[in-house]
Design an enzyme around this catalytic site. Sequence first.
Site, PDB file in Angstrom:
ATOM      1  CE  LYS A 202      -3.963   1.995   2.418  1.00 42.54           C
ATOM      2  NZ  LYS A 202      -4.936   1.794   3.510  1.00 42.54           N
ATOM      3  CD  GLU A 208       8.755  -7.510   6.580  1.00 40.76           C
ATOM      4  OE1 GLU A 208       8.658  -7.839   7.769  1.00 40.76           O
ATOM      5  OE2 GLU A 208       8.170  -6.507   6.105  1.00 40.76           O
ATOM      6  N   GLY A 260      -5.486  -4.568   5.437  1.00 36.86           N
ATOM      7  CA  GLY A 260      -4.726  -5.525   4.643  1.00 36.86           C
ATOM      8  C   GLY A 260      -5.319  -6.907   4.606  1.00 36.86           C
ATOM      9  NE  ARG A 261      -7.169  -7.973  10.671  1.00 38.75           N
ATOM     10  CZ  ARG A 261      -6.644  -6.812  11.055  1.00 38.75           C
ATOM     11  NH1 ARG A 261      -5.559  -6.357  10.462  1.00 38.75           N
ATOM     12  NH2 ARG A 261      -7.215  -6.098  12.018  1.00 38.75           N
ATOM     13  CD  GLU A 346      -2.523  -8.312  11.226  1.00 38.15           C
ATOM     14  OE1 GLU A 346      -1.327  -8.651  11.248  1.00 38.15           O
ATOM     15  OE2 GLU A 346      -3.102  -7.883  10.202  1.00 38.15           O
ATOM     16  CG  HIS A 377      -2.019 -40.348   9.021  1.00 38.98           C
ATOM     17  ND1 HIS A 377      -1.878 -41.694   9.278  1.00 38.98           N
ATOM     18  CD2 HIS A 377      -3.143 -40.232   8.271  1.00 38.98           C
ATOM     19  CE1 HIS A 377      -2.863 -42.365   8.690  1.00 38.98           C
ATOM     20  NE2 HIS A 377      -3.648 -41.489   8.076  1.00 38.98           N
ATOM     21  CE  LYS A 505       5.299  -2.845  10.851  1.00 42.45           C
ATOM     22  NZ  LYS A 505       4.375  -2.499   9.740  1.00 42.45           N
TER      23      LYS A 505
END
Length: 540
Positions: A202, A208, A260-261, A346, A377, A505
């Site tokens: 954005k 990152e 964002g999510r 979040e 399993h 951050k």
Amino acid sequence: MSTTAPRCDRTAAWAALAGHYQAHGRELQLSEAFARDPRRFESLSFSAPEVFADLSKNLVDLATLRFLGALALECQLPARRDAMLAGEVANPTEGRAVLHTALRAPQGAGTPFNAEVHGVLDAMLAFADSVRARAEAGALTDLVNIGIGGSDLGPAMAVRALEAFRHRGLRLHFVSNVDGHDIAPVLAQLEARRTLFIIASKTFTTQETMANAGVARAWFTAAAPDAPVAEHFAGVTTNLPAAAAFGVTRTFGFWDWVGGRYSLWGAIGLPIAIAIGGERFREFLAGAHAMDRHFAAEPFERNGPMLLGALDLWTRNFHGFTSRCVAPYHQGLARLPAYLQQLEMESNGKCVDLAGEALPFATSPVVWGEPGTNGQHAFFQMLHQGTDVIPVEFIAVKRAAHPHADLQAKLLANCLAQGQALMLGKSAEVAATESAPTAAPDLDRAVLARHRRFPGNRPSTTLVLEELTPRSLGALIALYEHRVWTSGALWGINSFDQWGVELGKALASELLPRLQPGARQGDITGLDGSTAGLLRRLTS
């Protein structure tokens, strides 16, 4: 979201719910409940657009749902929902509206920002279809999406889920981790002139994402020095000057009222649109919008997201269950648990209410999981016989997109059997009557029976889709979004900020020059003993 609505624990309905739990809820036995009520399944199931949900194997009864419905009313959930959908401020700590639902409303729907939304959508889908045309012509073979968090988890999950609808001439890759082991193997298999990169940030400053974008651009210019960056890089951002400085001129934006999510419905969904095409992306939006209408219109007792969100409060705050396992019995939904981790943890991983007061009760559970039957399993041993009770959410898809009917029958049989086993369990008396070929031959039979006992009465929910399509996936994701809002609203928290990601951050930015070659490398001044010791070990 109004801060005048009472927080759940300060209502008369909460006190009544607590009394119900003490008198009936904590001792509820599922096998007995089914024996008493032959219509329990019908009474505790609901249908929403594209999704059927069976709640009957949860530790609830109709009285529990009535108490939860009273709590929803006293906490003013319907009015707060309506205010959010109308565009009032629902994220008060950032002073923002919350309108991801507007991204999937049809043109002319009368929702806020409708014309702006469809302007971006039309441009994005036209670009997506032009990329697909380039792939058809052989000019493109690979698409690389570089993002992190909501700019990665949603698109990566959806593209995998909709594999049956994906463009066969285009390989899609998702790079998110700043660890070079993520991007290096992707670049190694690409041909620069036939690759398109999407940089999804954005602000176009996400550490990152921009680090990986820089690596991608350096690789591209070295591999194809005469090829224009602008033809092979697109941006999803609102920071047009920064994108232009990077060399990206084709950009698609979004708004600060989309977290964002919650952003895969708009420009962040560009890789989804490229994968499945513009028409099917509109079907994806239509499925979500159908769930939005259901959430907006249905009363609590028939409102799927509200029922699930209220049930989450019941299991978390009264039964005290600390986590929830999501087990999708469809390989296409392999990344759904990771997506839901961000969506719920979040959003609702908060310890203060809207007024900033410390909460005296628990909020978000730990959300985790893997696809069935693989999980059977791996960790199902703990689900069945461990010391913690962990509610499980099974997701079954009735019709497969492959021709192997026998495999689909086995898959669904396993899904049903796991929920049944969690509920029914097995007594030591029954276990003592059974043979156990792998048991040590000299082990006492009673001891073996105790090892082979299953406590049972462990709750689960089963969601059923007819088939996994763009429309049903859109509806399923929207169901989870509104469910998370419901539990957050009942708890009186802000589900739409994420201050908890900021401190790490900031500290990483301060530590970075101490790890990079230069004057400050290895400098431990002002650090705590542990961080200082680790930094010395990593730089010496």
